[in-house]
Scaffold this active site. Structure first.
Site, PDB file in Angstrom:
ATOM      1  N   HIS A 112      36.888  53.467  87.871  1.00 56.75           N
ATOM      2  CA  HIS A 112      37.156  52.023  87.944  1.00 56.75           C
ATOM      3  C   HIS A 112      36.998  51.556  89.389  1.00 56.75           C
ATOM      4  O   HIS A 112      37.454  52.231  90.304  1.00 56.75           O
ATOM      5  CB  HIS A 112      38.596  51.763  87.467  1.00 56.75           C
ATOM      6  CG  HIS A 112      38.938  50.323  87.297  1.00 56.75           C
ATOM      7  ND1 HIS A 112      39.207  49.492  88.358  1.00 56.75           N
ATOM      8  CD2 HIS A 112      39.049  49.562  86.185  1.00 56.75           C
ATOM      9  CE1 HIS A 112      39.470  48.278  87.897  1.00 56.75           C
ATOM     10  NE2 HIS A 112      39.390  48.288  86.584  1.00 56.75           N
ATOM     11  N   CYS A 126      33.885  46.818  85.953  1.00 59.56           N
ATOM     12  CA  CYS A 126      34.940  45.803  85.860  1.00 59.56           C
ATOM     13  C   CYS A 126      34.465  44.550  86.595  1.00 59.56           C
ATOM     14  O   CYS A 126      34.467  44.501  87.823  1.00 59.56           O
ATOM     15  CB  CYS A 126      36.235  46.343  86.462  1.00 59.56           C
ATOM     16  SG  CYS A 126      37.555  45.116  86.442  1.00 59.56           S
ATOM     17  N   HIS A 134      34.902  46.279  81.528  1.00 62.72           N
ATOM     18  CA  HIS A 134      36.028  45.339  81.574  1.00 62.72           C
ATOM     19  C   HIS A 134      35.441  43.970  81.881  1.00 62.72           C
ATOM     20  O   HIS A 134      34.754  43.817  82.895  1.00 62.72           O
ATOM     21  CB  HIS A 134      36.967  45.662  82.742  1.00 62.72           C
ATOM     22  CG  HIS A 134      37.824  46.866  82.537  1.00 62.72           C
ATOM     23  ND1 HIS A 134      38.726  47.289  83.491  1.00 62.72           N
ATOM     24  CD2 HIS A 134      37.961  47.708  81.491  1.00 62.72           C
ATOM     25  CE1 HIS A 134      39.355  48.357  83.045  1.00 62.72           C
ATOM     26  NE2 HIS A 134      38.905  48.641  81.841  1.00 62.72           N
ATOM     27  N   ASP A 185      39.301  41.970  80.000  1.00 55.33           N
ATOM     28  CA  ASP A 185      40.266  42.475  80.971  1.00 55.33           C
ATOM     29  C   ASP A 185      41.277  41.375  81.267  1.00 55.33           C
ATOM     30  O   ASP A 185      40.912  40.248  81.542  1.00 55.33           O
ATOM     31  CB  ASP A 185      39.539  42.886  82.254  1.00 55.33           C
ATOM     32  CG  ASP A 185      40.424  43.728  83.148  1.00 55.33           C
ATOM     33  OD1 ASP A 185      41.407  44.303  82.629  1.00 55.33           O
ATOM     34  OD2 ASP A 185      40.155  43.812  84.358  1.00 55.33           O
ATOM     35  N   HIS A 186      42.516  41.752  81.212  1.00 55.08           N
ATOM     36  CA  HIS A 186      43.617  40.811  81.466  1.00 55.08           C
ATOM     37  C   HIS A 186      43.454  39.566  80.583  1.00 55.08           C
ATOM     38  O   HIS A 186      42.529  39.464  79.795  1.00 55.08           O
ATOM     39  CB  HIS A 186      43.687  40.398  82.940  1.00 55.08           C
ATOM     40  CG  HIS A 186      43.887  41.580  83.859  1.00 55.08           C
ATOM     41  ND1 HIS A 186      43.754  41.515  85.203  1.00 55.08           N
ATOM     42  CD2 HIS A 186      44.219  42.860  83.585  1.00 55.08           C
ATOM     43  CE1 HIS A 186      43.982  42.695  85.750  1.00 55.08           C
ATOM     44  NE2 HIS A 186      44.259  43.529  84.772  1.00 55.08           N
ATOM     45  N   TYR A 244      48.642  41.430  80.729  1.00 57.94           N
ATOM     46  CA  TYR A 244      48.367  41.916  79.375  1.00 57.94           C
ATOM     47  C   TYR A 244      49.120  41.173  78.268  1.00 57.94           C
ATOM     48  O   TYR A 244      49.650  41.794  77.348  1.00 57.94           O
ATOM     49  CB  TYR A 244      48.625  43.432  79.293  1.00 57.94           C
ATOM     50  CG  TYR A 244      47.620  44.185  80.133  1.00 57.94           C
ATOM     51  CD1 TYR A 244      46.370  44.527  79.623  1.00 57.94           C
ATOM     52  CD2 TYR A 244      47.884  44.505  81.464  1.00 57.94           C
ATOM     53  CE1 TYR A 244      45.430  45.179  80.400  1.00 57.94           C
ATOM     54  CE2 TYR A 244      46.943  45.155  82.259  1.00 57.94           C
ATOM     55  CZ  TYR A 244      45.718  45.491  81.715  1.00 57.94           C
ATOM     56  OH  TYR A 244      44.777  46.128  82.479  1.00 57.94           O
TER      57      TYR A 244
HETATM   58  C1  DNO Z   1      44.906  46.774  85.893  1.00 56.13           C
HETATM   59  C2  DNO Z   1      43.796  47.685  85.679  1.00 56.13           C
HETATM   60  C3  DNO Z   1      43.850  48.937  86.527  1.00 56.13           C
HETATM   61  C4  DNO Z   1      42.975  49.989  85.901  1.00 56.13           C
HETATM   62  C5  DNO Z   1      42.940  51.294  86.661  1.00 56.13           C
HETATM   63  C6  DNO Z   1      41.970  52.249  86.043  1.00 56.13           C
HETATM   64  O1  DNO Z   1      45.164  45.951  85.099  1.00 56.13           O
HETATM   65  O2  DNO Z   1      42.574  47.062  85.782  1.00 56.13           O
HETATM   66  O3  DNO Z   1      45.140  49.387  86.584  1.00 56.13           O
HETATM   67  O4  DNO Z   1      43.451  50.303  84.648  1.00 56.13           O
HETATM   68  O5  DNO Z   1      42.606  51.074  87.983  1.00 56.13           O
HETATM   69  O6  DNO Z   1      42.129  53.508  86.567  1.00 56.13           O
END
Ligand code: DNO
Length: 405
Positions: free
Chosen positions: A242, A280, A307, A360-361, A377
């Site tokens: 990531h 991401c 993501h 993501d989020h 989340y």
């Molecule tokens: C937060 C995430 C990070 C991600 C880690 C992956 O919301 O995007 O915590 O899960 O960095 O290792």
């Protein structure tokens, strides 16, 4: 040919349940064995239980996020060898249970950083925000990190001082707590929720990186990769690192997965196809010089997990998480690049065409305000993102693929 739609689930402690996720349009789960301490082996028995639980709800366990890389591995201490052996064992066990993708990161101490977890947008929803002055204020005057002044311009230090004077003591404390505990504890960070002495402990964690610069961290990463990737190959697991969030150095710590130069280094450090990236968009997108579609076009062949979210970068460098399809991050062009990569994979006979993706989020919207969830989340905000992204994918695919057939 579809992206595999997933949502992240934090295990039994999550206030969002698997039956709820099953209603969202996601078919896959992204999760980790959060109850196993960092550095220990994920046993077959524990993997089996979680997998069965997920499958009993009609879902599949698509991706592990994250299999934590310990600070000892990142620093290369004497515990490194033991932790790497345990990591290999966990990869093997996951592979034997058919889990094909493992997301992880190599960020020292801090996994991700935001200064405000409830930034209110004009329509009443809430997003997460990273303020440059707030972060500098935290570093200089709350954490009081030795030599922190070296990390900032005089102008920034002045602005941080002014900010410090304008905030109430609870507000200052909240920023520190958000950065060190609130954003980190639920994703297996070193400092747990409820810890009173978090500032001192955090300073100790930072201190342990004295003498570890970017090239040393790269050396330790490369060592780790060369140990674990052959195991990933043997058990058909794709490792997907990531990117740094945010993608620039913080607190005097090096960051090594932030930009194109880093990805290039990363791909060359180990050339296996099983060693790749979690793309991401929100993390990379916090830097204007990271052009998302271009990056994907160039490095997409080793992207194993995606993501998707958009970041709005303000003129002063602050950023916040905006609507998933906000024009700022140009996700339509990114999605087009993703579909083109899928077409390429299909043409050359690759099996990994349905790349797993998660929104993501998400913003806090509507009934999200009635339930406590981990920062970033909430259920409805993410489901909205998932729906929008799925629509975007379907529309583009219709034009790019279906029309061709
Ligand atoms: C937060 C995430 C990070 C991600 C880690 C992956 O919301 O995007 O915590 O899960 O960095 O290792």
């Amino acid at each position: 040919m579809n992206l595999t739609k997933t949502l992240r689930w934090f295990g039994e402690k999550d206030t969002i349940s698997l039956p709820e996720i099953a209603q969202t349009g996601a078919t896959g789960i992204v999760t980790a064995l959060h109850h196993i301490p960092n550095g220990e082996v994920w046993t077959k028995e524990e993997i089996r239980k979680t997998k069965k639980n997920i499958e009993d709800h009609g879902l599949t366990w698509e991706v592990v996020e994250s299999l934590p890389v310990t600070e000892d591995i990142k620093k290369g201490t004497e515990l490194r060898d033991l932790h790497i052996e345990n990591y290999k064992e966990s990869i093997k066990n996951l592979g034997e249970f058919g889990i094909k993708t493992i997301c992880y990161n190599f960020m020292p101490v801090l996994d991700w950083a935001r200064t405000d977890l409830s930034y209110t947008l004009p329509n009443g929803t809430e997003a997460m925000y990273f303020g440059m002055n707030e972060f500098a204020m935290f570093d200089l005057f709350i954490l009081k990190r030795p030599n922190a002044t070296l990390s900032y311009s005089e102008e920034r230090i002045k602005a941080a001082e002014t900010l410090l004077k304008s905030l109430k003591s609870e507000e200052k404390e909240q920023i520190g707590y958000n950065i060190i505990v609130k954003t980190q504890s639920f994703i297996d960070g070193a400092i747990k929720e409820g810890e009173k002495d978090y500032l001192r402990l955090f300073n100790e964690l930072l201190k342990a990186y004295d003498g570890i610069d970017k090239s040393k961290l790269r050396e330790n990463f490369s060592f780790f990769l060369n140990e674990i990737i052959p195991v990933a190959e043997k058990y058909s697991v794709n490792m997907a690192v990531h990117p740094d969030d945010p993608p620039f150095p913080l607190l005097g710590l090096p960051r090594i997965v932030s930009c194109e130069e880093d990805i290039n280094w990363l791909y060359n450090a180990n050339k296996s196809q099983n060693h790749g990236l979690t793309f991401c968009s929100g993390s990379f997108g916090a830097r204007k010089d990271n052009k998302l579609p271009e990056l994907f076009k160039k490095y997409g062949d080793r992207v194993h997990f995606i993501h998707l979210r958009a970041t709005k970068v303000l003129p002063n460098g602050d950023f916040f998480e905006t609507e998933h399809l906000d024009d700022d991050s140009d996700l339509p062009s990114l999605m087009k690049a993703i579909i083109e990569e899928q077409i390429k994979r299909k043409t050359i006979g690759r099996q990994d065409i349905d790349i797993p993706m998660r929104p993501d989020h998400g913003h806090k919207i509507l009934d999200d305000f009635t339930r406590e969830t981990n920062p970033g989340y909430p259920l409805l905000g993410r489901v909205k993102g998932l729906a929008e992204l799925s629509g975007l994918e379907k529309g583009l695919k219709h034009l790019l693929v279906d029309k061709l057939n």
